[in-house]
Design an enzyme around this catalytic site. Structure first.
Site: not given
Ligand SMILES: CC(=O)CC(=O)SCCNC(=O)CCNC(=O)[C@H](O)C(C)(C)COP(=O)(O)OP(=O)(O)OC[C@H]1O[C@@H](n2cnc3c(N)ncnc32)[C@H](O)[C@@H]1OP(=O)(O)O
Length: 401
Positions: A87, A358, A388
């Site tokens: 990232c 992201h 990070c």
């Molecule tokens: C990479 C690097 O070097 C450094 C870094 O940046 S580390 C970060 C790297 N990034 C990550 O690791 C990504 C992490 N995220 C994930 O793996 C996935 O997004 C997750 C596992 C967290 C979620 O995945 P998911 O279950 O498919 O999410 P999604 O279906 O969109 O949302 C689940 C629920 O939350 C709700 N929701 C999500 N955001 C919301 C918000 N802001 N407000 C209200 N509800 C929300 C959705 O509507 C959904 O509801 P329903 O089940 O009723 O439909």
């Protein structure tokens, strides 16, 4: 030589398997380069260098950035190379271009990043790959008798750390518990990110930073009505406090920034938004030590501030990449003993990754372009960037105007 930031361009970030599902890294990176060409009249311009990268890359994309340049309206005589630091990629690309400008080696360049989790590479099964290589070398048809059903099992990409087998979220959850970060603080920070990003879009802040793409005009993840109350209803997915709401979503998108000497900008009557003045990279031993995977910016920050002769409080804006809300809050807490507290009203004032999404390598240039424009609008001041990255790494930078 001072390094001027002329401006940025990105496409709105999409959620994984959303409207950009059929777009490749090269499609998106080419689109943001062409956006800069249009915005700054760079048609046919031979730039010193284009540096960018993608975290998730197909083997066919070994020369992704150069191919994107060749597909763009920049001069085909513009050299380019790929760079990757998880990232940190986008910010590290900005630093790479800035360093060459500062050393007088180039006059202008573009830095950026792109990622698609929709079009992620899937590796061929390792045994099958070896068989194919052998067949390619020997052309012996008899090798086909060695084919096994297990050979169709693919090597799927994982959002995880090879040395621990844990996902970024699982790592961040350990850090959140260590620093006692509550669910309420995380949801509050998340709702604020959505509010700030929505307000900035409404005010037109992104009109010259974001170019519509494949039907999207704003970041798809943005929920202007996101509130701590709504976020509180979501189930934890990492540890006890981290949810799909207070974690970044898997995303697709690209971004780029144009950097140059002041003279180059003046010759073309282009604006200077801000200057990149300091940068630092750090890494932590998250495998053997008890420091969190995403906490390296905590080490980069004092080193950079020392070189700049500045205190953490002497900034007008703080851009701390929101990998997870808990990660931002842990960073702020970890800064406190040695660097002190920051004024949180100056943090991610126009939203960040929790709301925008992201696409890993695209985040750095998004942040630099946003911060440079904030400083330009303010007229003078200083901004702090902290990102990070996987592998226990972190990149920080200072922008000034
Ligand atoms: C990479 C690097 O070097 C450094 C870094 O940046 S580390 C970060 C790297 N990034 C990550 O690791 C990504 C992490 N995220 C994930 O793996 C996935 O997004 C997750 C596992 C967290 C979620 O995945 P998911 O279950 O498919 O999410 P999604 O279906 O969109 O949302 C689940 C629920 O939350 C709700 N929701 C999500 N955001 C919301 C918000 N802001 N407000 C209200 N509800 C929300 C959705 O509507 C959904 O509801 P329903 O089940 O009723 O439909």
């Amino acid at each position: 030589m001072r390094v001027a930031i002329i401006g940025g361009n990105r496409i709105p970030f999409a959620r994984s398997n959303g409207p950009y599902a059929t777009a490749s890294n090269q499609d998106m990176l080419t689109a943001v380069l062409d956006g800069l060409v249009s915005r700054f009249g760079l048609q046919g311009e031979r730039l010193g260098e284009v540096v960018a990268g993608a975290v998730l890359k197909h083997s066919r994309d070994f020369n992704l950035v150069r191919e994107s340049v060749l597909g763009s309206r920049l001069s085909p005589q513009t050299p380019a190379y790929d760079l990757q630091q998880a990232c940190g990629t986008g910010l590290q690309a900005v630093i790479a271009v800035a360093n060459k400008i500062a050393l007088g080696q180039i006059e202008a360049g573009i830095a950026g990043g792109v990622d698609t989790t929709s079009d992620a590479p899937i590796g061929v099964n390792e045994n099958f790959r070896k068989l194919l290589l052998e067949f390619n070398r020997t052309r012996k048809l008899s090798l086909l008798t060695k084919l096994r059903p297990s050979h169709v099992v693919p090597h799927l990409p994982r959002n995880g750390e090879p040395r621990t087998g844990m996902s970024m979220g699982e790592h961040a959850a350990i850090t959140a518990a260590k620093y006692g970060i509550t669910r309420e603080e995380q949801d509050e920070l998340t709702a604020r990110s959505h509010r700030n990003l929505a307000r900035a879009y409404d005010e037109g802040f992104f009109d010259d930073l974001v170019t519509p793409y494949l039907g999207l005009t704003r970041d798809q993840n943005l929920r202007p009505d996101s509130s701590p109350e709504k976020l509180a209803k979501l189930k934890p997915v990492f540890g006890d406090t981290m949810t799909a709401g207070n974690s970044t979503p898997l995303s697709d998108g690209a971004s780029a920034v144009l950097l140059a000497t002041e003279e180059w900008a003046r010759e073309r009557s282009l604006p200077v938004l801000a200057y990149l003045t300091f940068a630092e990279t750090a890494a932590v031993d998250y495998v053997h030590g008890d420091e969190g995977l995403l906490m390296a910016p905590v080490h980069a920050s004092p080193r950079m501030l020392g070189k700049a002769g500045l205190k953490l409080q002497e900034f007008d804006f703080y851009e701390v990449h929101e990998a997870f809300a808990s990660q931002v809050l842990a960073t702020l807490k970890a800064w406190e003993p040695d660097l002190g507290e920051i004024d949180r009203s100056k943090l991610n004032v126009n939203g960040s990754s929790l709301a925008a999404g992201h696409p890993f390598a695209a985040t750095g240039a998004r942040i630099v372009a946003t911060l440079a424009k904030l400083l330009h609008r303010k007229g003078s001041g200083r901004g702090f960037v902290s990102i990070c990255a996987a592998g226990g790494q972190g990149v920080t930078a200072i922008l000034e105007r």
